[in-house]
Design an enzyme around this catalytic site. Structure first.
Site, PDB file in Angstrom:
ATOM      1  N   GLY A 341       0.811  -1.212   0.000  1.00 37.61           N
ATOM      2  CA  GLY A 341       0.000   0.000   0.000  1.00 37.61           C
ATOM      3  C   GLY A 341       0.838   1.253   0.000  1.00 37.61           C
ATOM      4  N   GLY A 342       0.840   1.982   1.119  1.00 38.13           N
ATOM      5  CA  GLY A 342       1.539   3.246   1.195  1.00 38.13           C
ATOM      6  C   GLY A 342       0.671   4.388   0.692  1.00 38.13           C
ATOM      7  N   TRP A 343       1.199   5.588   0.773  1.00 39.66           N
ATOM      8  CA  TRP A 343       0.416   6.778   0.468  1.00 39.66           C
ATOM      9  C   TRP A 343      -0.253   6.703  -0.906  1.00 39.66           C
ATOM     10  CZ3 TRP A 343      -1.779  10.729   2.700  1.00 39.66           C
ATOM     11  CH2 TRP A 343      -2.112  11.861   1.966  1.00 39.66           C
ATOM     12  N   THR A 344       0.505   6.375  -1.934  1.00 46.31           N
ATOM     13  CA  THR A 344      -0.040   6.399  -3.294  1.00 46.31           C
ATOM     14  C   THR A 344      -0.921   5.199  -3.590  1.00 46.31           C
ATOM     15  OG1 THR A 344       1.901   7.628  -4.043  1.00 46.31           O
ATOM     16  CG2 THR A 344       0.581   6.559  -5.737  1.00 46.31           C
ATOM     17  N   ASP A 380       3.298  -6.436   5.863  1.00 49.86           N
ATOM     18  CA  ASP A 380       2.962  -5.189   6.541  1.00 49.86           C
ATOM     19  C   ASP A 380       1.893  -4.479   5.718  1.00 49.86           C
ATOM     20  OD1 ASP A 380       3.542  -2.839   8.409  1.00 49.86           O
ATOM     21  OD2 ASP A 380       3.932  -1.940   6.446  1.00 49.86           O
ATOM     22  N   ASP A 382      -0.015  -1.142   4.921  1.00 52.04           N
ATOM     23  CA  ASP A 382       0.142   0.304   5.058  1.00 52.04           C
ATOM     24  C   ASP A 382      -1.045   0.980   4.376  1.00 52.04           C
ATOM     25  OD1 ASP A 382       0.894   2.945   5.070  1.00 52.04           O
ATOM     26  OD2 ASP A 382       2.990   2.551   4.599  1.00 52.04           O
ATOM     27  N   GLU A 384      -3.444   3.985   4.231  1.00 51.56           N
ATOM     28  CA  GLU A 384      -3.503   5.382   4.643  1.00 51.56           C
ATOM     29  C   GLU A 384      -4.722   6.081   4.030  1.00 51.56           C
ATOM     30  OE1 GLU A 384       0.319   7.310   4.112  1.00 51.56           O
ATOM     31  OE2 GLU A 384       1.364   5.456   4.538  1.00 51.56           O
ATOM     32  N   TYR A 385      -5.944   6.041   4.660  1.00 52.56           N
ATOM     33  CA  TYR A 385      -6.185   5.582   6.032  1.00 52.56           C
ATOM     34  C   TYR A 385      -7.548   4.928   6.074  1.00 52.56           C
ATOM     35  CZ  TYR A 385      -2.402   8.789   6.995  1.00 52.56           C
ATOM     36  OH  TYR A 385      -1.200   9.422   6.973  1.00 52.56           O
ATOM     37  N   THR A 451       4.696   8.573  13.412  1.00 53.92           N
ATOM     38  CA  THR A 451       4.819   9.791  14.209  1.00 53.92           C
ATOM     39  C   THR A 451       5.771  10.779  13.535  1.00 53.92           C
ATOM     40  OG1 THR A 451       6.389   8.504  15.552  1.00 53.92           O
ATOM     41  CG2 THR A 451       4.175   8.813  16.423  1.00 53.92           C
ATOM     42  N   TYR A 452       5.437  11.139  12.325  1.00 52.18           N
ATOM     43  CA  TYR A 452       6.156  12.136  11.547  1.00 52.18           C
ATOM     44  C   TYR A 452       5.179  12.699  10.525  1.00 52.18           C
ATOM     45  CZ  TYR A 452       6.882   7.588   9.256  1.00 52.18           C
ATOM     46  OH  TYR A 452       6.708   6.318   8.737  1.00 52.18           O
ATOM     47  N   ASP A 453       5.596  13.715   9.777  1.00 49.05           N
ATOM     48  CA  ASP A 453       4.714  14.364   8.796  1.00 49.05           C
ATOM     49  C   ASP A 453       3.483  14.990   9.445  1.00 49.05           C
ATOM     50  OD1 ASP A 453       6.471  13.662   6.848  1.00 49.05           O
ATOM     51  OD2 ASP A 453       5.212  12.148   5.903  1.00 49.05           O
ATOM     52  N   TRP A 590      11.622   5.736   8.525  1.00 50.28           N
ATOM     53  CA  TRP A 590      11.395   5.943   7.093  1.00 50.28           C
ATOM     54  C   TRP A 590      12.401   6.993   6.633  1.00 50.28           C
ATOM     55  CZ3 TRP A 590       8.246   3.921   3.331  1.00 50.28           C
ATOM     56  CH2 TRP A 590       8.294   4.573   2.088  1.00 50.28           C
TER      57      TRP A 590
END
Length: 610
Positions: A341-344, A380, A382, A384-385, A451-453, A590
């Site tokens: 997955g991931g953001w895109t 894993d 990922d 979002e969201y 816990t970033y961005d 990351w």
């Protein structure tokens, strides 16, 4: 957000009344009765999807349920969700999970499965009762077994023993639950005692065991009190069992010229315990390969290769997967997960949530492809969201993540890792509030809390703010956007602290057109980065814009009209001490290609968790 470039069929319903369940209440109370109904939800010729609905038609609460049925030869369940489904020949049994066994009067629960073949269920029973919802007098569920005791503890095994449960019709067997999931079934008549030795443990790891009895009518009673176990050793983690995981990006082999070998030469591989390989895609609700060339086709020269041996044109596996295989041979303690997955590529999870079992099967088939099955130790997710907005918006519902997690765990089993990267938005009504992260955590080994961005130049005018604040501070643009708030909210919702990893960005975020040195200044837009506006690697920023201050546990820098925030070895040391104080499972970062060639940041992370 996380920066990166990443590159139902129609329903045919067949209702079959299926069974009656009874758990006799106290002598002064009415007995509980229930029914079960089977529905064929899909049919694609060679297979089908089905679901069962167990409804409490009585006046007292149903505490556990077991549905049994026969399939004709050639028909079987291939995957399931929201129940533990097993078979003995053509006789199939579905038992409730730990979270859905209790059914109040008038309420119902549903579980499902995918099957092969064309047959339909027959000879149904529910907790040994009839199929019409009537009461079976005198059939009470068993009592809770005694709390298990331990002996013979090693780094990989432990022996459990427990006092027997009682039942009016006799005990059939015991389920051994590890961290809430069944890992073994013990037949006391066959074994001669009430004990079990679990030999599939990892060194330096915490486990929780309880025991649940099943009577001859296949009713399950309440679980025993839990016993905590921690295996000795550090499991090759070098930090007393603390997880130190880093993301490796498949696309880093292009413009960034960052390869698996760099994990070795930088010293990173010697200091981490796990690698998340990013990313696999999610298309049409299924797991798919993200970049086949980088993943398994790119040929490596001897100079680029982990072991100094060049790829040949005809070898069966090349690319990153083969290099990761070589890295594991050199560092056997490392475990590698395929991150999906991931953001895109998170948009595909919405369709995946419509059929979690099919999604899990597709992921298993991809991760366990015979060409590279030995490379990966799990998966894993990922997303979002879930039930919230990222690059796209999802409205699958608060329980969608839990259903996908349960289906993925059921398919991958207890011997594979199943993890998830999740939001750190702890604002009131924010993303953590949108999904059942506590419920889903029962199926995950841990969460990578991103816990970033928290803040960045997508707010082009500012105010400037550290993108990875550990704690709040005067003037923070959004309350709840800190690591401490995220961890506290997840714990409060019921996620175990050992299943939470603190996230560290090996990069900075920045603005330009800034005149104020301290956080909170205005800007005219994103600062220029090497690969993308507003983003830059630590290895660049440490020299081009050295830190001039610290706020909320994160460094910031003002150089010319540019303002950047990022973590340094010093701030990582502070954050790791905080993570240890919170009893978290460890930390992750990351991504590996943002660190220096000698691994300054991973060295600080590793040292901070020892």
């Amino acid at each position: 957000m996380r920066f990166r470039t990443k590159a139902v069929a129609g329903l045919a319903t067949l209702a079959l009344p299926l069974s009656a369940l009874v758990a006799l209440a106290t002598p002064a109370a009415a007995a509980t009765s229930a029914t079960a109904t089977f529905t064929k939800t899909q049919d694609w010729g060679s297979g089908f999807g089905g679901s069962w609905t167990v409804k409490n038609t009585g006046t007292t609460t149903l505490s556990n349920w077991t549905v049994e049925w026969d399939f004709p030869t050639g028909t079987k369940a291939t995957s399931s969700w929201d129940a533990t489904v097993t078979n003995n020949g053509n006789r199939w049994t579905a038992k409730n999970l730990g979270w859905n066994g209790t059914v109040e009067p008038g309420k119902s629960v549903t579980f499902g499965f995918n099957g092969s073949g064309s047959g339909s269920p027959s000879n149904c029973s529910l907790n040994g009762g009839s199929c019409d919802g009537g009461v079976v007098p005198g059939d009470e569920p068993p009592t809770a077994p005694g709390k298990p005791t331990t002996s013979g503890l090693t780094s990989t095994s432990v022996k459990l023993s427990w006092g027997p449960a009682t039942d009016d019709k006799g005990i059939k067997n015991y389920d051994v639950l590890r961290d809430g999931a069944v890992v073994a079934t013990v037949n006391p008549a066959a074994s001669g005692d009430t004990s079990y030795t679990d030999t599939t443990l990892a060194a330096g790891t915490d486990y929780s065991y309880s025991i649940q009895a099943r009577d001859t009518g296949n009713q399950t009673g309440p679980a025993s009190a839990a016993t905590a176990v921690r295996t000795p050793g550090d499991g090759g983690n070098g930090g007393g069992g603390q997880i130190k995981m880093g993301y490796f990006t498949q696309w880093g082999v292009y413009g960034r010229n960052y390869h698996v070998k760099n994990l070795d030469t930088s010293g990173t591989a010697a200091k981490i315990t796990h690698i998340n390989y990013a990313f696999g895609n999610v298309q049409n609700g299924r797991c798919t390969i993200g970049d086949s060339y980088a993943d398994y086709d790119k040929a490596y020269t001897a100079e680029q290769s982990v072991d100094g041996v060049a790829d040949t044109w005809d070898q069966p596996l090349r690319g990153n997967f083969n290099q990761l295989r070589k890295l594991k041979a050199k560092y056997p303690h490392i475990k590698i997960l395929f991150s999906i997955g991931g953001w895109t590529w998170s948009g595909g999870f919405t369709q995946a949530a419509q059929n979690p079992a099919a999604f899990a099967q597709s992921c298993y088939d991809m991760v366990e492809d015979p060409r590279w099955a030995d490379v990966f130790d799990g998966i894993d997710l990922d997303w979002e969201y879930p039930n919230a907005c990222g690059l796209t918006c999802d409205n699958s519902g608060p329980d969608a993540l839990k259903k996908i997690a349960a289906a993925t765990r059921a398919k991958f089993g207890a011997n594979n890792l199943v993890t998830a990267a999740i939001t750190a938005d702890a604002s009131n009504g924010g993303k953590i509030d949108k999904a059942d992260y506590a419920g889903a955590s029962a199926s995950f080994d841990w969460y990578n809390v991103m816990t970033y961005d928290f803040f960045g130049a997508w707010a082009a005018k500012g105010p400037t703010a550290p993108h990875s604040p550990l704690s709040t501070y005067n003037g923070i643009p959004q309350q709840g956007f800190t690591s401490a708030d995220a961890i506290a909210k997840l714990k409060a919702q019921g996620v175990p602290d050992k299943k939470l990893l603190l996230g560290i960005g090996f990069y900075g975020r920045g603005w330009t057109g800034v005149t104020q040195d301290a956080p909170g200044g205005t800007a005219t837009g994103p600062a220029q980065g090497t690969y993308e506006q507003g983003i830059e690697d630590y290895k660049v920023l440490k020299n081009s814009c050295p830190s001039t201050g610290t706020v909320a546990g994160t460094a910031y820098a003002k150089c010319g009209s540019n303002w950047w925030s990022y973590d340094t070895p010093a701030t990582i040391k502070t954050k790791m001490a905080w993570a240890k104080g919170q009893k978290l499972g460890g930390a992750f970062f990351w991504s590996a290609d943002g660190d220096t060639s000698n691994g300054e940041l991973i060295t600080a992370l590793d040292a901070g968790l020892k």
